[in-house]
Write an enzyme that holds these catalytic residues in place. Structure first.
Site, PDB file in Angstrom:
ATOM      1  N   ASP A  83       0.817  -1.212   0.000  1.00 35.37           N
ATOM      2  CA  ASP A  83       0.000   0.000   0.000  1.00 35.37           C
ATOM      3  C   ASP A  83       0.856   1.271   0.000  1.00 35.37           C
ATOM      4  O   ASP A  83       0.449   2.300  -0.536  1.00 35.37           O
ATOM      5  CB  ASP A  83      -0.935  -0.001   1.212  1.00 35.37           C
ATOM      6  CG  ASP A  83      -2.124  -0.929   1.016  1.00 35.37           C
ATOM      7  OD1 ASP A  83      -2.378  -1.333  -0.134  1.00 35.37           O
ATOM      8  OD2 ASP A  83      -2.789  -1.257   2.013  1.00 35.37           O
ATOM      9  N   ARG A  88       2.360   6.135  -3.102  1.00 31.15           N
ATOM     10  CA  ARG A  88       3.364   6.923  -3.838  1.00 31.15           C
ATOM     11  C   ARG A  88       2.966   7.051  -5.304  1.00 31.15           C
ATOM     12  O   ARG A  88       3.089   8.121  -5.910  1.00 31.15           O
ATOM     13  CB  ARG A  88       4.736   6.253  -3.716  1.00 31.15           C
ATOM     14  CG  ARG A  88       5.838   6.966  -4.490  1.00 31.15           C
ATOM     15  CD  ARG A  88       7.205   6.421  -4.093  1.00 31.15           C
ATOM     16  NE  ARG A  88       7.341   5.011  -4.412  1.00 31.15           N
ATOM     17  CZ  ARG A  88       7.771   4.539  -5.577  1.00 31.15           C
ATOM     18  NH1 ARG A  88       8.080   5.392  -6.549  1.00 31.15           N
ATOM     19  NH2 ARG A  88       7.900   3.252  -5.782  1.00 31.15           N
ATOM     20  N   ASN A 158      -6.031   8.245   1.433  1.00 28.14           N
ATOM     21  CA  ASN A 158      -6.500   7.542   2.624  1.00 28.14           C
ATOM     22  C   ASN A 158      -6.947   8.495   3.721  1.00 28.14           C
ATOM     23  O   ASN A 158      -8.116   8.535   4.072  1.00 28.14           O
ATOM     24  CB  ASN A 158      -5.408   6.620   3.163  1.00 28.14           C
ATOM     25  CG  ASN A 158      -5.411   5.256   2.503  1.00 28.14           C
ATOM     26  OD1 ASN A 158      -6.344   4.907   1.787  1.00 28.14           O
ATOM     27  ND2 ASN A 158      -4.364   4.485   2.740  1.00 28.14           N
ATOM     28  N   ARG A 169       2.901  15.665  25.539  1.00 27.05           N
ATOM     29  CA  ARG A 169       1.786  16.546  25.866  1.00 27.05           C
ATOM     30  C   ARG A 169       0.555  16.190  25.063  1.00 27.05           C
ATOM     31  O   ARG A 169       0.641  15.704  23.925  1.00 27.05           O
ATOM     32  CB  ARG A 169       2.163  18.006  25.584  1.00 27.05           C
ATOM     33  CG  ARG A 169       3.340  18.515  26.399  1.00 27.05           C
ATOM     34  CD  ARG A 169       3.580  19.982  26.116  1.00 27.05           C
ATOM     35  NE  ARG A 169       2.409  20.786  26.473  1.00 27.05           N
ATOM     36  CZ  ARG A 169       2.258  22.059  26.131  1.00 27.05           C
ATOM     37  NH1 ARG A 169       3.195  22.665  25.400  1.00 27.05           N
ATOM     38  NH2 ARG A 169       1.186  22.726  26.492  1.00 27.05           N
ATOM     39  N   THR A 199     -10.298   1.704   5.998  1.00 28.73           N
ATOM     40  CA  THR A 199      -9.700   0.434   6.393  1.00 28.73           C
ATOM     41  C   THR A 199      -8.214   0.587   6.713  1.00 28.73           C
ATOM     42  O   THR A 199      -7.509  -0.414   6.880  1.00 28.73           O
ATOM     43  CB  THR A 199      -9.869  -0.619   5.277  1.00 28.73           C
ATOM     44  OG1 THR A 199      -9.392  -0.079   4.043  1.00 28.73           O
ATOM     45  CG2 THR A 199     -11.322  -1.007   5.127  1.00 28.73           C
ATOM     46  N   ALA A 200      -7.732   1.824   6.811  1.00 32.29           N
ATOM     47  CA  ALA A 200      -6.319   2.064   7.090  1.00 32.29           C
ATOM     48  C   ALA A 200      -6.165   2.624   8.504  1.00 32.29           C
ATOM     49  O   ALA A 200      -6.589   2.006   9.473  1.00 32.29           O
ATOM     50  CB  ALA A 200      -5.749   3.004   6.023  1.00 32.29           C
ATOM     51  N   TYR A 201      -5.560   3.797   8.649  1.00 30.91           N
ATOM     52  CA  TYR A 201      -5.302   4.385   9.961  1.00 30.91           C
ATOM     53  C   TYR A 201      -6.601   4.603  10.739  1.00 30.91           C
ATOM     54  O   TYR A 201      -6.685   4.331  11.937  1.00 30.91           O
ATOM     55  CB  TYR A 201      -4.554   5.707   9.751  1.00 30.91           C
ATOM     56  CG  TYR A 201      -3.966   6.354  10.982  1.00 30.91           C
ATOM     57  CD1 TYR A 201      -4.111   5.812  12.245  1.00 30.91           C
ATOM     58  CD2 TYR A 201      -3.245   7.537  10.871  1.00 30.91           C
ATOM     59  CE1 TYR A 201      -3.558   6.427  13.362  1.00 30.91           C
ATOM     60  CE2 TYR A 201      -2.679   8.162  11.966  1.00 30.91           C
ATOM     61  CZ  TYR A 201      -2.844   7.596  13.216  1.00 30.91           C
ATOM     62  OH  TYR A 201      -2.307   8.205  14.309  1.00 30.91           O
ATOM     63  N   ALA A 202      -7.639   5.069  10.056  1.00 34.72           N
ATOM     64  CA  ALA A 202      -8.917   5.317  10.730  1.00 34.72           C
ATOM     65  C   ALA A 202      -9.494   4.037  11.323  1.00 34.72           C
ATOM     66  O   ALA A 202     -10.101   4.050  12.400  1.00 34.72           O
ATOM     67  CB  ALA A 202      -9.905   5.948   9.752  1.00 34.72           C
TER      68      ALA A 202
END
Length: 350
Positions: A83, A88, A158, A169, A199-202
């Site tokens: 991915d 890229r 994405n 902090r 379906t990635a970071y989220a």
């Protein structure tokens, strides 16, 4: 050409395919070379990127700079990698009409169309122009300083992450939708995501999985210190805002994990649907649900097959031996007589 020197090209009436390759692995390079040879024999001009050309050493390929013109006039950008390589390549295809087609040589490869063992079938489809093109919603942001001046911007396929710059902090944020304040809390960051990025970071941050043909924007807090910090799904025409107080932690923006921008003290980040979608080519008529099952290894058969006589001993919620049947087919779920008994279980040979 194999010396890495850019060669002028013109589209004319010829067909062009640009290769984007993870050149750090020999097996990927070999597969890209074999694919380039087949495309060339089919009369299709193969382009390679100048920074990848020495490693690929594809004879007769056109070498182009890795910039916004690399995919201009190309029909397909064929991606060999995971991915990260696909994202890229999306940067190269963004300002052209080229469609991305990925061969998964990474781990999950959720964006890829095909696996290495099916490359020949995929190449045949390209030769015959037997593929469809999906238009995927992309997202773009403006970074605005405390005086209201736009000081930067970027885009993503994405997600775009507004995250704290200092790990020690908490980042204080104020969220707004369509110019109206919604809530505020402390957190590690906030994600603006597309359905493709759901379906990635989220997904890892607890957001919902959204089918890619649904037009929507997602706002997903990460590690929020608040009771009301649920993921939000908004209209694709909404403007999502994250404002950072001037006396809080410093923040930065990360787009698809590839491009970063600093957020000025007291500034804000506004996200909206990008003007141009990302085009993805599809050869195989696989549904998104099937893709979820395959990529995440979801247990689609154990629970229902546990109710059939031959698998009942495994109990509900446990994996039964694979019978070769698709759980989505009608004959897998047997009819019942209303008392919980199976009345017409399918044959083992079905």
């Amino acid at each position: 050409m194999t010396d890495g020197i850019a060669v002028p090209w013109s589209t004319g009436g010829a067909r062009h395919v640009l290769l984007a390759v993870h050149t750090g692995r020999r097996d990927i390079v070999d597969l890209a070379r074999r694919s380039a040879d087949r495309l060339t024999r089919a009369g299709i001009t193969v382009r390679v990127l100048a920074d990848e050309a020495p490693d690929l050493a594809i004879e007769g390929a056109q070498v182009v700079p890795a910039d916004s013109d690399a995919a201009r006039g190309a029909e397909i950008v064929m991606v060999f990698g995971g991915d990260g390589t696909f994202l890229r390549a999306a940067e190269l295809a963004r300002y052209s009409n080229a469609a991305l087609m990925g061969v998964n040589l990474g781990r999950v490869g959720f964006l890829a169309e095909t696996e290495p063992e099916a490359v020949e079938e995929t190449l045949a489809a390209i030769e015959r122009c037997e593929y469809s093109v999906e238009k995927r919603l992309a997202i773009e942001v403006d970074v605005i300083d405390a005086s209201g001046v736009v000081v930067g911007g970027t885009w993503a396929l994405n997600e775009i992450s507004v995250e704290k710059a200092e790990r020690s902090r908490v980042l204080d944020v104020v969220l707004g939708i369509d110019g109206r304040p919604l809530t505020s809390f402390g957190c590690d960051g906030v994600l603006f995501a597309t359905p493709t990025g759901s379906t990635a970071y989220a997904f890892s941050a607890g957001g919902p999985v959204v089918w890619p043909d649904v037009e929507a924007l997602l706002l997903v807090p990460t590690n929020a210190h608040a009771l009301f910090a649920r993921p939000l799904v908004t209209s694709p025409d909404s403007v999502l805002t994250v404002a950072v107080p001037p006396d809080g932690n410093r923040a930065r923006v990360s787009a698809d994990g590839r491009r970063t921008l600093d957020v000025p003290d007291g500034g804000r980040v506004e996200a909206r649907r990008a003007a141009r979608p990302v085009r993805i080519a599809r050869v195989h008529p696989t549904s998104f649900g099937d893709r979820l099952v395959a990529k995440f290894g979801l247990p689609v058969r154990g629970f229902r097959e546990a109710r059939l006589p031959e698998t009942r001993a495994h109990g509900p919620g446990r994996e039964a031996p694979w019978s070769g049947r698709n759980v989505l087919e009608r004959d897998v779920v047997a009819p019942h007589d209303g008392r919980g008994e199976v009345t017409g279980a399918p044959d083992d040979d079905a």
